[in-house]
Design a protein around this motif. Structure first.
Motif, PDB file in Angstrom:
ATOM      1  N   THR A   5       4.560   1.438  16.379  1.00 29.10           N
ATOM      2  CA  THR A   5       4.924   2.854  16.228  1.00 29.10           C
ATOM      3  C   THR A   5       3.729   3.686  15.781  1.00 29.10           C
ATOM      4  O   THR A   5       3.107   3.371  14.760  1.00 29.10           O
ATOM      5  CB  THR A   5       6.054   3.010  15.205  1.00 29.10           C
ATOM      6  OG1 THR A   5       7.173   2.210  15.613  1.00 29.10           O
ATOM      7  CG2 THR A   5       6.492   4.470  15.094  1.00 29.10           C
ATOM      8  N   PRO A   6       3.394   4.764  16.508  1.00 27.52           N
ATOM      9  CA  PRO A   6       2.308   5.656  16.074  1.00 27.52           C
ATOM     10  C   PRO A   6       2.831   6.738  15.131  1.00 27.52           C
ATOM     11  O   PRO A   6       3.965   7.204  15.271  1.00 27.52           O
ATOM     12  CB  PRO A   6       1.833   6.270  17.395  1.00 27.52           C
ATOM     13  CG  PRO A   6       3.059   6.288  18.263  1.00 27.52           C
ATOM     14  CD  PRO A   6       3.898   5.097  17.858  1.00 27.52           C
ATOM     15  N   TYR A   7       1.990   7.145  14.176  1.00 30.80           N
ATOM     16  CA  TYR A   7       2.335   8.199  13.229  1.00 30.80           C
ATOM     17  C   TYR A   7       1.206   9.222  13.178  1.00 30.80           C
ATOM     18  O   TYR A   7       0.056   8.867  12.903  1.00 30.80           O
ATOM     19  CB  TYR A   7       2.549   7.631  11.823  1.00 30.80           C
ATOM     20  CG  TYR A   7       3.772   6.760  11.690  1.00 30.80           C
ATOM     21  CD1 TYR A   7       4.998   7.288  11.285  1.00 30.80           C
ATOM     22  CD2 TYR A   7       3.706   5.396  11.966  1.00 30.80           C
ATOM     23  CE1 TYR A   7       6.123   6.488  11.166  1.00 30.80           C
ATOM     24  CE2 TYR A   7       4.827   4.586  11.851  1.00 30.80           C
ATOM     25  CZ  TYR A   7       6.028   5.138  11.452  1.00 30.80           C
ATOM     26  OH  TYR A   7       7.149   4.338  11.336  1.00 30.80           O
ATOM     27  N   GLU A  62       7.247   6.505   6.477  1.00 33.34           N
ATOM     28  CA  GLU A  62       6.845   7.872   6.189  1.00 33.34           C
ATOM     29  C   GLU A  62       7.930   8.539   5.339  1.00 33.34           C
ATOM     30  O   GLU A  62       9.083   8.636   5.752  1.00 33.34           O
ATOM     31  CB  GLU A  62       6.660   8.616   7.514  1.00 33.34           C
ATOM     32  CG  GLU A  62       6.128  10.021   7.408  1.00 33.34           C
ATOM     33  CD  GLU A  62       5.960  10.635   8.790  1.00 33.34           C
ATOM     34  OE1 GLU A  62       4.808  10.772   9.246  1.00 33.34           O
ATOM     35  OE2 GLU A  62       6.996  10.946   9.425  1.00 33.34           O
ATOM     36  N   LEU A  63       7.559   9.003   4.141  1.00 35.77           N
ATOM     37  CA  LEU A  63       8.499   9.665   3.242  1.00 35.77           C
ATOM     38  C   LEU A  63       8.065  11.115   3.078  1.00 35.77           C
ATOM     39  O   LEU A  63       7.017  11.397   2.480  1.00 35.77           O
ATOM     40  CB  LEU A  63       8.527   8.953   1.889  1.00 35.77           C
ATOM     41  CG  LEU A  63       9.668   9.310   0.936  1.00 35.77           C
ATOM     42  CD1 LEU A  63      11.019   9.010   1.570  1.00 35.77           C
ATOM     43  CD2 LEU A  63       9.513   8.530  -0.370  1.00 35.77           C
ATOM     44  N   LEU A  94       4.207  10.770   1.770  1.00 36.20           N
ATOM     45  CA  LEU A  94       3.881   9.450   1.258  1.00 36.20           C
ATOM     46  C   LEU A  94       4.061   8.431   2.374  1.00 36.20           C
ATOM     47  O   LEU A  94       5.095   8.408   3.046  1.00 36.20           O
ATOM     48  CB  LEU A  94       4.788   9.078   0.075  1.00 36.20           C
ATOM     49  CG  LEU A  94       4.391   7.739  -0.554  1.00 36.20           C
ATOM     50  CD1 LEU A  94       3.528   7.974  -1.784  1.00 36.20           C
ATOM     51  CD2 LEU A  94       5.587   6.886  -0.903  1.00 36.20           C
ATOM     52  N   TYR A  95       3.047   7.585   2.570  1.00 37.18           N
ATOM     53  CA  TYR A  95       3.114   6.503   3.541  1.00 37.18           C
ATOM     54  C   TYR A  95       3.087   5.178   2.792  1.00 37.18           C
ATOM     55  O   TYR A  95       2.321   5.013   1.830  1.00 37.18           O
ATOM     56  CB  TYR A  95       1.948   6.588   4.528  1.00 37.18           C
ATOM     57  CG  TYR A  95       1.999   7.842   5.375  1.00 37.18           C
ATOM     58  CD1 TYR A  95       2.775   7.885   6.528  1.00 37.18           C
ATOM     59  CD2 TYR A  95       1.293   8.988   5.010  1.00 37.18           C
ATOM     60  CE1 TYR A  95       2.849   9.040   7.303  1.00 37.18           C
ATOM     61  CE2 TYR A  95       1.365  10.146   5.779  1.00 37.18           C
ATOM     62  CZ  TYR A  95       2.140  10.169   6.918  1.00 37.18           C
ATOM     63  OH  TYR A  95       2.222  11.303   7.669  1.00 37.18           O
ATOM     64  N   LEU A 151       0.848  -1.192   0.000  1.00 39.20           N
ATOM     65  CA  LEU A 151       0.000   0.000   0.000  1.00 39.20           C
ATOM     66  C   LEU A 151       0.884   1.242   0.000  1.00 39.20           C
ATOM     67  O   LEU A 151       1.796   1.363   0.821  1.00 39.20           O
ATOM     68  CB  LEU A 151      -0.896   0.004   1.240  1.00 39.20           C
ATOM     69  CG  LEU A 151      -1.715   1.273   1.491  1.00 39.20           C
ATOM     70  CD1 LEU A 151      -2.775   1.453   0.409  1.00 39.20           C
ATOM     71  CD2 LEU A 151      -2.361   1.230   2.872  1.00 39.20           C
ATOM     72  N   LEU A 152       0.605   2.160  -0.935  1.00 39.25           N
ATOM     73  CA  LEU A 152       1.256   3.466  -0.967  1.00 39.25           C
ATOM     74  C   LEU A 152       0.166   4.519  -0.921  1.00 39.25           C
ATOM     75  O   LEU A 152      -0.736   4.507  -1.765  1.00 39.25           O
ATOM     76  CB  LEU A 152       2.078   3.659  -2.250  1.00 39.25           C
ATOM     77  CG  LEU A 152       3.511   3.117  -2.295  1.00 39.25           C
ATOM     78  CD1 LEU A 152       3.513   1.594  -2.259  1.00 39.25           C
ATOM     79  CD2 LEU A 152       4.207   3.607  -3.555  1.00 39.25           C
TER      80      LEU A 152
END
Length: 296
Positions: free
Chosen positions: A67-69, A127-128, A76-77, A51-52
């Motif tokens: 890990t929370p974001y 995370e990008l 982009l994730y 998935l992107l």
């Protein structure tokens, strides 16, 4: 953040065939403020596909493994099939997301995509961060991909592959710049290949020699290169992957310790308990109690 009850295991959501185009390997969906996430994504789950998600604007928090974001605009994730995901709430999304399967990457014309850093994800990124120019480029490529996706014909698949190759290559360059700043050497590529094999086989193969055999090299050479490139012994990478999966299941699932040990390839639950305590300093039961108390 929700966890699963004692009657639930971590569900794996399959790739959903696009009813309009008939695609069962690749999809692109654009969202202009809709709520694309269904209720079942608010519980811990895995996806059986890559998935992107290109977020132009969205707010909220989601978890990838432990890990929370906090979601950011113009970001982009990306996730791979093995990870455990959960959203805390459904919120409107402006952006687009791509999904594709391992079978899509296995197609001969897409084989090069599998080797890209964004897909291999050797640094376990998610995370990008994009500059304004990066965001404009990503949006431009997504528009082209979406146009071809909705235009069936003889050349559709070749055009999709071409555009997707450009997009993922561009994102892979950003990935390497963000996480390392360097291009990988031959030994670094071997490290990544070993890590990819561990990701694929960690439940079944618990010895470095077995991975060396898969890579057609000696166990000594593999151990030497992995230690030199990562600073950690090859066996440590394997143990860390087993611990990561154990921690995922201890937090999100209600598997008994015996069931969890069996799932990870340990025939003896007591040996798994000793292994986990040696690697983490705490027993699986203690870890489960602590981590669930922390995140409830």
């Amino acid at each position: 953040m929700q966890t699963l009850s004692t009657q639930q295991q971590v569900p794996v959501y399959p790739f959903e065939r696009d009813e309009v185009t008939g695609s069962n390997l690749f999809t692109i969906v654009r969202s202009e403020g809709e709520l694309p996430y269904e209720e079942n994504l608010l519980i811990p789950h895995r996806k059986a596909y890559y998935l992107l998600v290109f977020v132009k604007h969205n707010r909220g928090r989601h978890w990838v493994d432990m890990t929370p974001y906090e979601r950011k605009d113009n970001t982009l994730y990306f996730t791979r099939p093995s990870q455990i995901l959960v959203k805390e709430a459904a919120t409107p999304l402006w952006g687009a997301y791509l999904t594709f399967t391992n079978e899509f990457l296995a197609l001969q014309q897409n084989a090069a995509l599998r080797e890209l850093p964004l897909i291999q994800n050797p640094y376990n990124g998610h995370e990008l961060l994009l500059t304004a120019a990066d965001g404009d480029f990503v949006e431009e490529m997504l528009v082209k991909i979406e146009a071809e996706y909705n235009r069936p014909g003889e050349w559709q698949h070749r055009m999709l592959t071409a555009y997707l190759t450009v997009l993922l290559t561009y994102l892979s360059r950003l990935y390497m710049e963000q996480f390392t700043g360097d291009e990988p050497s031959a030994d670094q590529r071997l490290l990544k290949t070993y890590q990819a094999k561990v990701e694929e086989c960690f439940r079944e193969l618990h010895e470095v020699g077995a991975y060396a055999a898969l890579l057609h090299i000696s166990a000594g050479h593999l151990s030497e290169v992995v230690k030199a490139q990562s600073g950690r012994p090859a066996i440590k990478h394997l143990h860390e992957r087993l611990v990561l999966e154990a921690k995922r299941l201890l937090l999100y699932s209600a598997l008994s310790l015996k069931e969890l040990a069996f799932d990870l390839g340990f025939s003896d639950a007591s040996y798994f308990n000793r292994f986990f305590k040696r690697e983490t300093g705490t027993t699986p039961a203690e870890y489960r109690a602590t981590i669930r108390k922390m995140y409830q």
